[in-house]
Each structure stands twice: as structure tokens, then as C-alpha cells.
Design a protein around this motif. Structure first.
Motif, PDB file in Angstrom:
ATOM      1  N   GLN A  69       0.839  -1.196   0.000  1.00  0.00           N
ATOM      2  CA  GLN A  69       0.000   0.000   0.000  1.00  0.00           C
ATOM      3  C   GLN A  69       0.877   1.251   0.000  1.00  0.00           C
ATOM      4  O   GLN A  69       2.026   1.227   0.459  1.00  0.00           O
ATOM      5  CB  GLN A  69      -0.904   0.011   1.235  1.00  0.00           C
ATOM      6  N   VAL A  70       0.317   2.331  -0.500  1.00  0.00           N
ATOM      7  CA  VAL A  70       1.033   3.603  -0.522  1.00  0.00           C
ATOM      8  C   VAL A  70       0.842   4.318   0.811  1.00  0.00           C
ATOM      9  O   VAL A  70      -0.261   4.350   1.339  1.00  0.00           O
ATOM     10  CB  VAL A  70       0.500   4.511  -1.656  1.00  0.00           C
ATOM     11  N   ASP A  71       1.908   4.849   1.367  1.00  0.00           N
ATOM     12  CA  ASP A  71       1.764   5.673   2.564  1.00  0.00           C
ATOM     13  C   ASP A  71       2.823   6.770   2.559  1.00  0.00           C
ATOM     14  O   ASP A  71       3.875   6.640   1.924  1.00  0.00           O
ATOM     15  CB  ASP A  71       1.836   4.837   3.847  1.00  0.00           C
ATOM     16  N   SER A  72       2.523   7.853   3.247  1.00  0.00           N
ATOM     17  CA  SER A  72       3.400   9.027   3.239  1.00  0.00           C
ATOM     18  C   SER A  72       4.755   8.735   3.869  1.00  0.00           C
ATOM     19  O   SER A  72       5.769   9.309   3.468  1.00  0.00           O
ATOM     20  CB  SER A  72       2.724  10.193   3.972  1.00  0.00           C
ATOM     21  N   THR A  73       4.781   7.833   4.851  1.00  0.00           N
ATOM     22  CA  THR A  73       6.047   7.515   5.505  1.00  0.00           C
ATOM     23  C   THR A  73       6.985   6.805   4.544  1.00  0.00           C
ATOM     24  O   THR A  73       8.187   7.101   4.495  1.00  0.00           O
ATOM     25  CB  THR A  73       5.810   6.643   6.748  1.00  0.00           C
ATOM     26  N   LEU A  74       6.454   5.867   3.749  1.00  0.00           N
ATOM     27  CA  LEU A  74       7.280   5.171   2.762  1.00  0.00           C
ATOM     28  C   LEU A  74       7.801   6.157   1.716  1.00  0.00           C
ATOM     29  O   LEU A  74       8.957   6.088   1.304  1.00  0.00           O
ATOM     30  CB  LEU A  74       6.480   4.058   2.086  1.00  0.00           C
ATOM     31  N   TYR A  75       6.933   7.089   1.317  1.00  0.00           N
ATOM     32  CA  TYR A  75       7.360   8.116   0.363  1.00  0.00           C
ATOM     33  C   TYR A  75       8.500   8.943   0.965  1.00  0.00           C
ATOM     34  O   TYR A  75       9.503   9.205   0.302  1.00  0.00           O
ATOM     35  CB  TYR A  75       6.174   9.020   0.015  1.00  0.00           C
ATOM     36  N   LEU A  76       8.347   9.340   2.221  1.00  0.00           N
ATOM     37  CA  LEU A  76       9.378  10.122   2.908  1.00  0.00           C
ATOM     38  C   LEU A  76      10.702   9.372   2.926  1.00  0.00           C
ATOM     39  O   LEU A  76      11.750   9.920   2.562  1.00  0.00           O
ATOM     40  CB  LEU A  76       8.936  10.433   4.337  1.00  0.00           C
ATOM     41  N   HIS A  77      10.669   8.114   3.326  1.00  0.00           N
ATOM     42  CA  HIS A  77      11.897   7.336   3.433  1.00  0.00           C
ATOM     43  C   HIS A  77      12.548   7.114   2.067  1.00  0.00           C
ATOM     44  O   HIS A  77      13.780   7.157   1.943  1.00  0.00           O
ATOM     45  CB  HIS A  77      11.608   5.994   4.097  1.00  0.00           C
ATOM     46  N   THR A  78      11.730   6.900   1.048  1.00  0.00           N
ATOM     47  CA  THR A  78      12.269   6.695  -0.305  1.00  0.00           C
ATOM     48  C   THR A  78      12.926   7.963  -0.818  1.00  0.00           C
ATOM     49  O   THR A  78      14.035   7.931  -1.371  1.00  0.00           O
ATOM     50  CB  THR A  78      11.151   6.258  -1.268  1.00  0.00           C
ATOM     51  N   MET A  79      12.264   9.086  -0.599  1.00  0.00           N
ATOM     52  CA  MET A  79      12.817  10.360  -1.067  1.00  0.00           C
ATOM     53  C   MET A  79      14.071  10.739  -0.282  1.00  0.00           C
ATOM     54  O   MET A  79      15.031  11.287  -0.848  1.00  0.00           O
ATOM     55  CB  MET A  79      11.762  11.456  -0.956  1.00  0.00           C
ATOM     56  N   GLN A  80      14.089  10.462   1.005  1.00  0.00           N
ATOM     57  CA  GLN A  80      15.290  10.739   1.792  1.00  0.00           C
ATOM     58  C   GLN A  80      16.471   9.915   1.280  1.00  0.00           C
ATOM     59  O   GLN A  80      17.600  10.409   1.203  1.00  0.00           O
ATOM     60  CB  GLN A  80      15.044  10.443   3.266  1.00  0.00           C
ATOM     61  N   THR A  81      16.205   8.676   0.937  1.00  0.00           N
ATOM     62  CA  THR A  81      17.260   7.819   0.390  1.00  0.00           C
ATOM     63  C   THR A  81      17.779   8.384  -0.922  1.00  0.00           C
ATOM     64  O   THR A  81      19.001   8.460  -1.146  1.00  0.00           O
ATOM     65  CB  THR A  81      16.725   6.393   0.166  1.00  0.00           C
ATOM     66  N   LEU A  82      16.859   8.802  -1.780  1.00  0.00           N
ATOM     67  CA  LEU A  82      17.269   9.377  -3.068  1.00  0.00           C
ATOM     68  C   LEU A  82      18.029  10.694  -2.872  1.00  0.00           C
ATOM     69  O   LEU A  82      18.926  11.015  -3.651  1.00  0.00           O
ATOM     70  CB  LEU A  82      16.047   9.596  -3.957  1.00  0.00           C
ATOM     71  N   MET A  83      17.675  11.437  -1.833  1.00  0.00           N
ATOM     72  CA  MET A  83      18.381  12.691  -1.549  1.00  0.00           C
ATOM     73  C   MET A  83      19.855  12.448  -1.248  1.00  0.00           C
ATOM     74  O   MET A  83      20.698  13.313  -1.494  1.00  0.00           O
ATOM     75  CB  MET A  83      17.737  13.404  -0.351  1.00  0.00           C
ATOM     76  N   ILE A  84      20.160  11.273  -0.730  1.00  0.00           N
ATOM     77  CA  ILE A  84      21.536  10.947  -0.376  1.00  0.00           C
ATOM     78  C   ILE A  84      22.301  10.365  -1.561  1.00  0.00           C
ATOM     79  O   ILE A  84      23.439  10.755  -1.832  1.00  0.00           O
ATOM     80  CB  ILE A  84      21.564   9.958   0.803  1.00  0.00           C
TER      81      ILE A  84
END
Length: 219
Positions: A69-84
Motif C-alpha cells: 500500500q502507498v503511505d506518506s512515511t514510505l514516500y518520505l523514506h524513499t525520497m530521503q534515500t534518493l536525496m543521499i
């Protein structure tokens, strides 16, 4: 060398998740997939475990494997990973972007700019993904490249179009793309390119979090 049955199963299920053919919550019946591929359930199970490790599939006892399922926390963690990792991949790839490659990237960004006139967030997201693939795609470090690609696949699987929620961010994003390409064309240092790319990613993430009523990212 032909791909293994496990790899074929992985590619099939991954593609169907990414395109939405398998929507969030969809139950993945291993036997059905195996029958379609003409193999046993063993390679399919291996593929499902791989997708589970990537966060695209969730396994529940007595239920089995389902599309996550889609959730904002998973989006946050994925984007934080990509930011690095994505800024590092882009900085490493920058030296390989010749005039023809830069021209292709600028032409694509111009299409994105034109898309702003009659804004289509889905089309814009698709072009945005392609644009960033052009920038990081020639990263010479295969391990970093693999991690970046996993992050983007996870976003695609979530069908997380930030621009649906924060359409104003699209115009800013196009301008920042211009700046990134200017840095690459002027042979800026890898550190400068990496910093600009990280700031670009942070702007999108924090705009999304603000619209969702969440605190800004700490990184």
C-alpha cells in the motif's frame, strides 16, 4: 546468456506493479504467475522475496504476498534515500554528459516547460523521471546506480506523483533543472553538482510534506 526464471518473474511482476496492472493490495498468487511463465513456484517465490526487500510487496501470514500500500512515511523514506544517493550518482555521471547528451536533456526539460501550459501531472511526472534518468544514468558506480534505480522504481510503484499534490512545484522544478544542466555544461565541480541536485530533491520532498501536513525532512 538468457535471464533466469527468477529474473523473468521479477521483471514481470515489477513491471505490472509499476504500470498499475497490479494495484496496491493486489494479491499475488504465486501458482498463477508460475503457470503463466511455465515454471515452478520456486523462482517466483524468489522474485517475490526480492520485491518484498525493495518495499514493493508485503507478505502477511495466512494471506500471502500483496502489492504494498502507498503511505506518506514510505514516500518520505524513499525520497530521503534518493536525496543521499542520487546526487552522488549524478555528480559521478556528469563528466560523461557530452554536448549531444546535454542537448537531449535540455530538449526534454523544454517539453516539461511546455507541459506547464496545460498541466498534466502524470505526463509531467513521466518526463521528470526520464530527465533524471538521463542525468544519473551514466553513473560509473554500478552499486550506487542500482540503489538509485530501486528508489525510482519504488516511487513508480507507489504512483507517487508529487506534482499532483503540489502542482506549483513543477514550474520551480523545471527552473532547477536548467540550473543543474548549466552546472554540468560549465564543468562545475562534482561537489557543486551534488549539492545542487540534493537541494533540488529536498525542495520537492519538503513541499510535498508541507502539503501533507508533515514536518520537513531533517536531512
Amino acid at each position: 546468456m538468457s535471464a533466469s526464471k527468477s529474473e523473468v518473474a521479477y521483471q514481470l511482476v515489477s513491471e505490472r506493479i509499476n504500470t498499475g496492472a497490479y494495484s496496491p493490495g493486489y494479491r499475488l498468487v504465486l501458482g498463477t504467475i508460475a503457470e503463466e511463465l511455465g515454471c515452478s513456484v520456486v523462482p517466483v517465490r524468489e522474485a517475490i522475496r526480492r520485491l518484498e526487500a525493495e518495499g514493493l510487496v508485503h507478505f502477511t501470514r495466512n494471506v500471502g504476498a500483496t502489492v504494498a500500500q502507498v503511505d506518506s512515511t514510505l514516500y518520505l523514506h524513499t525520497m530521503q534515500t534518493l536525496m543521499i544517493i542520487e546526487p552522488a550518482a549524478t555528480a559521478l555521471a556528469a563528466h560523461a554528459m557530452d554536448a549531444a547528451w546535454l542537448s537531449k536533456a535540455r530538449a526534454l526539460n523544454e517539453k516539461m516547460r511546455q507541459c506547464l501550459e496545460d498541466f498534466d501531472p502524470v505526463a509531467f511526472t513521466r518526463m521528470n523521471t526520464e530527465f533524471h534518468q538521463l542525468l544519473y544514468g551514466q553513473c560509473p558506480n554500478p552499486h550506487i546506480l542500482d540503489l538509485v534505480q530501486r528508489g525510482w522504481r519504488r516511487l513508480a510503484a507507489m504512483r507517487a506523483s508529487s506534482f499532483t499534490h503540489i502542482p506549483y512545484r513543477a514550474r520551480e522544478s523545471v527552473k532547477e533543472h536548467d540550473g543543474l544542466l548549466d552546472l554540468i555544461e560549465s564543468h562545475a565541480t562534482p561537489a557543486q553538482i551534488e549539492a545542487a541536485c540534493r537541494e533540488h530533491r529536498a525542495h520537492t520532498l519538503n513541499s510535498y510534506l508541507k502539503a501533507a501536513g508533515m514536518e520537513p525532512s531533517v536531512i
